[in-house]
Design an enzyme around this catalytic site. Structure first.
Site, mmCIF file in Angstrom:
data_model
loop_
_atom_site.group_PDB
_atom_site.id
_atom_site.type_symbol
_atom_site.label_atom_id
_atom_site.label_comp_id
_atom_site.label_asym_id
_atom_site.label_seq_id
_atom_site.Cartn_x
_atom_site.Cartn_y
_atom_site.Cartn_z
ATOM 1 N N GLU A 197 0.889 -1.160 0.000
ATOM 2 C CA GLU A 197 0.000 0.000 0.000
ATOM 3 C C GLU A 197 0.924 1.206 0.000
ATOM 4 O OE1 GLU A 197 -2.972 2.587 2.743
ATOM 5 O OE2 GLU A 197 -2.996 0.417 3.086
ATOM 6 N N CYS A 247 -1.973 8.436 2.424
ATOM 7 C CA CYS A 247 -1.694 8.038 1.046
ATOM 8 C C CYS A 247 -2.831 8.361 0.089
ATOM 9 C CB CYS A 247 -1.345 6.553 0.976
ATOM 10 S SG CYS A 247 -2.626 5.475 1.627
#
Length: 191
Positions: free
Chosen positions: A141, A175
Protein backbone atom coordinates in the site's frame (compact mmCIF):
# COMPACT_ATOMS: atom_id res chain seq x y z
CA UNK A 1 -8.65 10.28 14.99
CA UNK A 2 -7.00 7.00 14.06
CA UNK A 3 -8.83 5.16 16.83
CA UNK A 4 -12.20 6.88 16.48
CA UNK A 5 -12.41 6.08 12.77
CA UNK A 6 -10.83 2.63 12.98
CA UNK A 7 -12.48 -0.54 11.77
CA UNK A 8 -14.44 -2.78 14.13
CA UNK A 9 -11.71 -5.35 14.70
CA UNK A 10 -14.15 -8.07 15.86
CA UNK A 11 -16.12 -7.77 12.62
CA UNK A 12 -12.90 -7.82 10.60
CA UNK A 13 -11.71 -10.95 12.41
CA UNK A 14 -15.06 -12.67 11.86
CA UNK A 15 -14.92 -11.89 8.14
CA UNK A 16 -11.34 -13.13 7.90
CA UNK A 17 -12.20 -16.37 9.69
CA UNK A 18 -15.12 -16.94 7.30
CA UNK A 19 -12.94 -16.20 4.28
CA UNK A 20 -10.19 -18.48 5.55
CA UNK A 21 -12.35 -21.60 5.48
CA UNK A 22 -12.55 -24.09 2.62
CA UNK A 23 -14.72 -22.92 -0.25
CA UNK A 24 -16.82 -25.31 -2.31
CA UNK A 25 -17.24 -24.23 -5.95
CA UNK A 26 -19.17 -26.85 -7.85
CA UNK A 27 -17.03 -29.97 -7.63
CA UNK A 28 -13.88 -28.13 -6.56
CA UNK A 29 -12.61 -27.18 -3.12
CA UNK A 30 -10.41 -24.13 -2.60
CA UNK A 31 -8.21 -24.54 0.46
CA UNK A 32 -6.20 -21.62 1.80
CA UNK A 33 -2.93 -22.67 3.39
CA UNK A 34 -0.60 -20.44 5.40
CA UNK A 35 2.54 -19.33 3.57
CA UNK A 36 4.84 -19.33 6.62
CA UNK A 37 6.49 -16.17 7.94
CA UNK A 38 5.17 -12.77 6.87
CA UNK A 39 7.21 -9.61 7.39
CA UNK A 40 4.98 -6.59 8.07
CA UNK A 41 6.59 -3.19 7.55
CA UNK A 42 4.48 -0.30 8.84
CA UNK A 43 4.30 3.44 8.25
CA UNK A 44 4.72 6.31 10.67
CA UNK A 45 1.45 8.12 9.90
CA UNK A 46 -0.98 5.37 11.05
CA UNK A 47 1.38 3.32 13.19
CA UNK A 48 -1.23 1.12 14.89
CA UNK A 49 -4.06 0.62 12.40
CA UNK A 50 -1.80 -0.18 9.46
CA UNK A 51 0.23 -2.72 11.43
CA UNK A 52 -3.01 -4.44 12.47
CA UNK A 53 -4.54 -4.29 8.98
CA UNK A 54 -1.48 -6.05 7.58
CA UNK A 55 -0.83 -8.44 10.49
CA UNK A 56 -4.30 -9.71 11.39
CA UNK A 57 -5.11 -11.36 8.04
CA UNK A 58 -1.70 -13.05 8.03
CA UNK A 59 -2.19 -14.32 11.57
CA UNK A 60 -5.75 -15.52 10.97
CA UNK A 61 -4.48 -17.42 7.92
CA UNK A 62 -2.10 -19.32 10.21
CA UNK A 63 1.15 -17.47 9.52
CA UNK A 64 3.77 -16.18 11.92
CA UNK A 65 4.45 -12.45 11.64
CA UNK A 66 7.54 -10.29 12.05
CA UNK A 67 6.39 -6.71 12.69
CA UNK A 68 8.74 -3.83 11.86
CA UNK A 69 7.13 -0.50 12.73
CA UNK A 70 8.40 2.77 11.39
CA UNK A 71 11.49 3.98 13.20
CA UNK A 72 9.53 7.22 13.74
CA UNK A 73 6.89 5.37 15.80
CA UNK A 74 8.66 2.44 17.48
CA UNK A 75 6.60 2.44 20.67
CA UNK A 76 3.33 2.08 18.74
CA UNK A 77 4.71 -1.02 17.05
CA UNK A 78 5.91 -2.37 20.37
CA UNK A 79 2.42 -1.87 21.84
CA UNK A 80 0.81 -3.73 18.91
CA UNK A 81 3.20 -6.66 19.26
CA UNK A 82 2.78 -6.75 23.04
CA UNK A 83 -1.03 -6.84 22.70
CA UNK A 84 -0.90 -9.60 20.09
CA UNK A 85 1.73 -11.59 21.99
CA UNK A 86 -0.54 -11.61 25.06
CA UNK A 87 -3.21 -13.57 23.16
CA UNK A 88 -1.15 -15.67 20.73
CA UNK A 89 1.19 -18.62 21.25
CA UNK A 90 4.80 -17.70 21.96
CA UNK A 91 6.84 -16.84 18.88
CA UNK A 92 3.90 -16.32 16.53
CA UNK A 93 4.42 -12.56 16.47
CA UNK A 94 7.80 -10.89 16.85
CA UNK A 95 8.88 -7.25 17.01
CA UNK A 96 11.77 -6.09 14.82
CA UNK A 97 12.89 -2.49 15.39
CA UNK A 98 15.14 -0.38 13.21
CA UNK A 99 15.48 1.86 10.19
CA UNK A 100 15.26 1.18 6.46
CA UNK A 101 18.35 -1.04 6.59
CA UNK A 102 16.51 -3.37 8.95
CA UNK A 103 13.48 -3.33 6.64
CA UNK A 104 15.74 -4.18 3.70
CA UNK A 105 17.28 -7.05 5.64
CA UNK A 106 13.77 -8.40 6.36
CA UNK A 107 12.79 -8.16 2.70
CA UNK A 108 15.95 -10.01 1.67
CA UNK A 109 15.63 -12.64 4.40
CA UNK A 110 13.99 -16.06 4.14
CA UNK A 111 10.47 -14.79 4.92
CA UNK A 112 7.81 -16.04 2.52
CA UNK A 113 5.79 -12.84 2.22
CA UNK A 114 6.18 -9.08 2.64
CA UNK A 115 3.33 -6.70 3.54
CA UNK A 116 4.28 -3.01 3.56
CA UNK A 117 2.57 0.35 3.81
CA UNK A 118 4.82 3.22 2.86
CA UNK A 119 6.26 5.31 0.08
CA UNK A 120 6.14 4.49 -3.60
CA UNK A 121 9.94 4.54 -3.79
CA UNK A 122 10.30 2.03 -0.95
CA UNK A 123 7.52 -0.12 -2.40
CA UNK A 124 9.26 -0.21 -5.78
CA UNK A 125 12.53 -1.31 -4.13
CA UNK A 126 10.70 -4.04 -2.21
CA UNK A 127 8.91 -5.24 -5.36
CA UNK A 128 12.22 -5.47 -7.26
CA UNK A 129 13.81 -7.40 -4.43
CA UNK A 130 10.86 -9.80 -4.13
CA UNK A 131 10.89 -10.40 -7.89
CA UNK A 132 14.58 -11.26 -7.94
CA UNK A 133 14.57 -13.32 -4.73
CA UNK A 134 12.26 -16.19 -5.58
CA UNK A 135 9.07 -14.23 -6.35
CA UNK A 136 8.02 -13.70 -2.74
CA UNK A 137 4.37 -12.93 -2.15
CA UNK A 138 3.86 -9.23 -1.72
CA UNK A 139 1.25 -6.74 -0.54
CA UNK A 140 2.01 -3.05 -1.00
CA UNK A 141 0.00 0.00 0.00
CA UNK A 142 1.96 2.93 -1.33
CA UNK A 143 1.51 6.67 -1.47
CA UNK A 144 -0.09 8.16 -4.51
CA UNK A 145 -1.01 11.33 -6.31
CA UNK A 146 -4.69 11.28 -5.56
CA UNK A 147 -6.86 13.58 -7.66
CA UNK A 148 -10.32 14.92 -6.97
CA UNK A 149 -12.55 15.46 -10.00
CA UNK A 150 -15.38 17.98 -9.82
CA UNK A 151 -17.96 17.92 -12.61
CA UNK A 152 -20.42 20.70 -13.42
CA UNK A 153 -23.38 18.83 -11.92
CA UNK A 154 -21.66 18.36 -8.53
CA UNK A 155 -22.82 19.96 -5.30
CA UNK A 156 -20.04 22.55 -5.37
CA UNK A 157 -20.38 23.53 -1.72
CA UNK A 158 -19.94 19.92 -0.60
CA UNK A 159 -17.15 19.41 -3.12
CA UNK A 160 -15.28 22.45 -1.80
CA UNK A 161 -15.71 21.30 1.79
CA UNK A 162 -14.49 17.81 0.89
CA UNK A 163 -11.52 19.25 -1.00
CA UNK A 164 -10.35 21.05 2.12
CA UNK A 165 -11.23 18.25 4.56
CA UNK A 166 -9.58 15.43 2.62
CA UNK A 167 -6.48 17.34 1.60
CA UNK A 168 -5.76 18.34 5.21
CA UNK A 169 -6.85 15.15 7.03
CA UNK A 170 -3.97 13.98 9.24
CA UNK A 171 -2.04 17.07 8.11
CA UNK A 172 -2.22 15.74 4.55
CA UNK A 173 -0.03 12.78 5.51
CA UNK A 174 -2.33 10.07 4.18
CA UNK A 175 -1.69 8.04 1.05
CA UNK A 176 -5.14 8.91 -0.28
CA UNK A 177 -5.30 12.60 0.65
CA UNK A 178 -6.36 14.91 -2.15
CA UNK A 179 -3.25 16.30 -3.80
CA UNK A 180 -4.70 17.89 -6.93
CA UNK A 181 -8.14 18.93 -8.09
CA UNK A 182 -9.56 18.84 -11.60
CA UNK A 183 -12.64 21.04 -12.04
CA UNK A 184 -14.83 21.10 -15.12
CA UNK A 185 -14.13 24.37 -16.92
CA UNK A 186 -17.66 25.83 -16.75
CA UNK A 187 -17.76 25.69 -12.89
CA UNK A 188 -14.10 26.45 -12.23
CA UNK A 189 -14.66 30.02 -11.01
CA UNK A 190 -17.70 29.13 -8.88
CA UNK A 191 -15.85 26.24 -7.27
Amino acid sequence: SEVSEGADKDKVLDLMEQANGDILTGGDIIVRDPVGVVAVIGPWNFPIDELLLLSLPALVAGNSVLIKPSEAAPRCGAAVVEALANILPEGVVTLVQGDGNVGSALVNSEVEMIAMTGSTATGAEIARSCATNGMKRLILEMGGKDPMVVFADADLTSAAEDAVKYSLFNAGQVCCSIERIYVEEKVKEEF
